[in-house]
Design an enzyme around this catalytic site. Structure first.
Site, PDB file in Angstrom:
ATOM      1  N   GLY A  11      -9.072   5.205  -7.529  1.00  0.00           N
ATOM      2  CA  GLY A  11      -8.566   3.904  -7.942  1.00  0.00           C
ATOM      3  C   GLY A  11      -8.279   2.972  -6.775  1.00  0.00           C
ATOM      4  N   CYS A  12      -8.335   3.476  -5.555  1.00  0.00           N
ATOM      5  CA  CYS A  12      -8.088   2.636  -4.377  1.00  0.00           C
ATOM      6  C   CYS A  12      -9.368   1.864  -4.056  1.00  0.00           C
ATOM      7  CB  CYS A  12      -7.680   3.499  -3.184  1.00  0.00           C
ATOM      8  SG  CYS A  12      -7.526   2.579  -1.638  1.00  0.00           S
TER       9      CYS A  12
END
Length: 137
Positions: A11-12
């Site tokens: 998700g980064c």
């Protein structure tokens, strides 16, 4: 081309951009979740080489930003213990490129894999300067 084990936080956006840069350079990237990896202190320590202990930390982690943890005063053993208990404190990504290890995307092994300078600044957090923040550090 190299086979790269890339430990990231899913998700980064910054880590996603970094993986894409390595793939675009022709490397085989194996993504692993840094938060779910069963780390041991000796194994984690290999990623930091001779860099100062303070540079081992993810400066964007909430516990560091809040002042709860001060990376500048940690010794190696304390830093590793903190990171084993809270992997969000580990500087990302951790990279193992055919046995060469490093933490962060701005070190020689990574730059040589890219075959170019970091003109597009793939180390800087994608959310910096936008007022946004990662929900989990």
């Amino acid at each position: 081309m190299a086979t790269i084990i890339f430990y990231h936080k899913p998700g980064c956006a910054t880590n996603a951009r970094q993986m894409q840069a390595l793939k675009a350079a022709g490397h085989h990237v194996i993504a692993k979740d840094i938060l779910k990896e069963p780390w041991r202190a000796e194994e984690l320590r290999r990623f930091f080489g001779n860099t100062p202990v303070a540079s081992w930390f993810n400066r964007a982690a909430r516990r560091i930003k809040s002042g709860e943890i001060n990376p500048d005063t940690s010794d190696a053993a304390s830093a590793l213990a903190l990171m084993l208990s809270d992997p969000l404190l580990i500087r990302r990504p951790l990279i193992n490129a055919d046995g060469a290890r490093c933490a962060g995307f701005d070190h020689g092994p990574v730059l040589s894999l890219l075959g170019r300078s970091m003109q597009d600044d793939v180390e800087r957090c994608s959310r910096e300067g936008t007022g946004g923040h990662c929900s989990s550090g």
